[in-house]
Design an enzyme around this catalytic site. Structure first.
Site, mmCIF file in Angstrom:
data_model
loop_
_atom_site.group_PDB
_atom_site.id
_atom_site.type_symbol
_atom_site.label_atom_id
_atom_site.label_comp_id
_atom_site.label_asym_id
_atom_site.label_seq_id
_atom_site.Cartn_x
_atom_site.Cartn_y
_atom_site.Cartn_z
ATOM 1 N N ASP A 197 52.184 64.123 52.612
ATOM 2 C CA ASP A 197 53.555 63.979 53.096
ATOM 3 C C ASP A 197 53.691 64.944 54.266
ATOM 4 O O ASP A 197 53.710 66.161 54.068
ATOM 5 C CB ASP A 197 54.561 64.315 51.994
ATOM 6 C CG ASP A 197 56.008 64.080 52.423
ATOM 7 O OD1 ASP A 197 56.276 64.118 53.636
ATOM 8 O OD2 ASP A 197 56.864 63.870 51.549
ATOM 9 N N HIS A 198 53.769 64.414 55.471
ATOM 10 C CA HIS A 198 53.676 65.296 56.645
ATOM 11 C C HIS A 198 54.836 66.288 56.732
ATOM 12 O O HIS A 198 54.708 67.326 57.381
ATOM 13 C CB HIS A 198 53.579 64.474 57.933
ATOM 14 C CG HIS A 198 54.842 63.756 58.323
ATOM 15 N ND1 HIS A 198 55.127 62.481 57.905
ATOM 16 C CD2 HIS A 198 55.879 64.137 59.095
ATOM 17 C CE1 HIS A 198 56.293 62.105 58.400
ATOM 18 N NE2 HIS A 198 56.773 63.090 59.119
ATOM 19 N N HIS A 260 60.057 62.382 51.422
ATOM 20 C CA HIS A 260 60.381 63.557 52.237
ATOM 21 C C HIS A 260 61.510 64.399 51.654
ATOM 22 O O HIS A 260 61.371 65.612 51.442
ATOM 23 C CB HIS A 260 60.770 63.129 53.656
ATOM 24 C CG HIS A 260 59.696 62.390 54.384
ATOM 25 N ND1 HIS A 260 58.358 62.598 54.166
ATOM 26 C CD2 HIS A 260 59.762 61.442 55.353
ATOM 27 C CE1 HIS A 260 57.656 61.811 54.962
ATOM 28 N NE2 HIS A 260 58.478 61.101 55.683
#
Length: 508
Positions: A197-198, A260
């Site tokens: 998950d960036h 996110h």
């Protein structure tokens, strides 16, 4: 006399630890993600000397092309998307270590070619390289690739580590996430799987742990006795662009909230871990998710608002509404905006409302966490020209400008007792005299190190879907057009309905 360059003491400790020799294999090596994020991130790691001394990259995609053509593709991607202008020496050295395999992901020839190249690189160096398989593909290929790697014995390597990196979306709902977990775990061990998950690679997100647990000023206040509410926002000013096929099947809840925003919520809310090892941190994050009570079907309409953007003005020009976007069905009920009210039902957070909102075509691009403290009990400063005492807020800016600000109440200069909020700010760029690394730089490096702290575990993914699933189920039985909001606006007016009396959304 030579000038001695002074070092910035705040940058101490930023150096990279050595990494075992690694071969990184990117499936989907000519795709948008590889072009815009992965290849530039790998170059910047090379520029900083953070890659292992011995490093190889093998790209796999369906198009047939020789190694040199793929190197030209990689050069163009890096020159266009790198956060710094490439150094020719560094770039040429990196490109020399790139190889390419052209074949479909379900073609046995792809894995035979991959195995031969990887073995050749090991033999050339005389050492077994760690192998990191990065799945930058459509989700439908995740299990196909994992099973093919297992069938050809590429899931293990004697004398080295093998790891699998999986991009989001990790499932479409709870059932599909469980099925995908079972498929991957039938080949790889959990310790080998890195679900990326960036957002978790962003400096501000990582700094939340330090801010909370490394500063005595915050942790004593980090509870229901002092915190009034929390707002977590991920707003974008752009539309869906060319992503209609993906986005119309996903929507804001699946695309942003399930991964996110719930990740940000867990880091903000978790208890201090016994140690900052991967599993101890993830244990505490899972506890937070289990403490969030999903909305009951009858409560979804009271706790969740969804909407679509209509035509409006963005960046000074007229833009179409979501239903007029190319590739979107005219009767689509996919949400481009969602807001919801959650609560963490434990001792620390009981009774504190936590609001999440995410959307496209809003007034500006910003991702932030706003922690509002309870107001002081006596409001004495009410003179004319005074904004008065307002609750203190701690704002964690995740993007575009990473940093932290704290609002305080101060007296306005002059003879009268007038007060207004002022801000104490910390920005990464000015404090560390350097540009923050891209999130993918940190995360790619962590996969090569084998540090899974910033990656989601199987139970964590399933717990997050457990919160979102009842909302999706309630929406599947709802009917009628979705509320609309003008592109470039603050979002739908209906979003305010989920706020408790006296509360407002922070302006975008």
């Amino acid at each position: 006399m030579a000038t001695v360059e002074q070092e910035n003491p705040l940058t101490e400790g930023l150096e990279r630890a050595p990494v075992h020799p690694t071969t990184l294999i990117i499936f989907g090596a000519t795709g948008d993600l590889a072009q815009r994020k992965l290849l530039p991130a790998i170059y910047n790691l090379a520029h900083e000397g953070a890659l292992p001394e011995r490093f190889n990259l093998i790209g796999i995609a369906r198009s047939e092309q020789p190694d040199d053509e793929y190197r030209d593709f990689a050069r163009e991607a890096i020159e266009k998307h790198s956060r710094r202008p490439p150094d020719e020496t560094v770039l040429n050295s990196l490109l020399e270590r790139m190889r390419y395999v052209g074949a479909s992901f379900d073609d046995p020839a792809a894995y035979e070619g991959l195995a031969n190249i990887a073995r050749e690189l090991d033999d050339e160096a005389g050492v077994p390289f760690n192998r990191v398989f990065y799945l930058a593909t459509a989700p439908s290929f995740f299990e196909t690739i994992a099973r093919a790697l297992g069938e050809r014995g590429l899931d293990r390597r004697e004398g080295a580590e093998v790891r699998l990196v999986v991009e989001k979306p990790f499932g479409h709902d709870l059932a599909s996430a469980r099925e995908l977990n079972r498929g991957l775990l039938s080949v790889f061990d959990e310790r080998q799987i890195f679900r990326i998950d960036h957002y978790l690679g962003k400096e501000t997100v990582q700094n939340m742990l330090v801010l909370r647990f490394g500063n005595g000023i915050f942790e004593p206040l980090w509870n229901r006795s002092y915190i009034d509410n929390v707002q977590i926002t991920a707003a974008e000013d752009i539309g869906i662009g060319t992503r209609a096929e993906y986005y119309d099947r996903s929507g804001a809840l699946r695309d942003i909230v399930q991964n996110h925003l719930l990740q940000l919520l867990t880091i903000l809310s978790m208890e201090p871990p016994v140690s900052f090892s991967a599993d101890e941190v993830r244990n505490e994050k899972v506890k937070v998710l289990h403490a969030i009570k999903p909305p009951e079907p009858d409560d979804v309409s009271k706790r969740v608002v969804r909407a679509q953007y209509a035509a409006g003005v963005a960046e000074g020009k007229e833009v179409p509404g979501y239903l007029e976007e190319q590739g979107v069905a005219t009767d689509s009920e996919t949400e481009t905006f969602v807001s919801l009210r959650l609560g963490v039902d434990n001792w620390r957070w009981a009774g504190v409302p936590i609001y999440l909102r995410a959307g496209k075509r809003l007034a500006r691009r910003v991702t932030e966490i706003a922690v509002t403290l309870k107001p002081v009990p006596h409001l004495a400063f009410q003179q004319s020209g005074s904004l008065g005492v307002q609750p203190n807020q701690l704002i964690l800016n995740v993007q575009p400008n990473e940093g932290v600000s704290l609002s305080l109440v101060a007296k306005i200069p002059g003879a009268r007792m007038r007060v207004r909020p002022v801000h104490m700010e910390f920005a990464y760029g000015t404090s560390f005299m350097s540009q923050s690394p891209e999130a993918y730089e940190r995360l790619i490096l962590d996969t090569m190190r084998g540090d899974a702290t910033l990656f989601a575990r199987d139970d964590e993914v399933e717990a997050a879907w457990g919160i979102v699933d009842p909302i999706l189920e309630a929406w599947s039985h709802a009917s009628g057009p979705l509320p609309q909001y003008a592109a470039g606006s603050q979002g739908p007016s209906e979003a305010g309905a989920i706020l408790e009396p006296g509360m407002e959304w922070r302006p975008l």
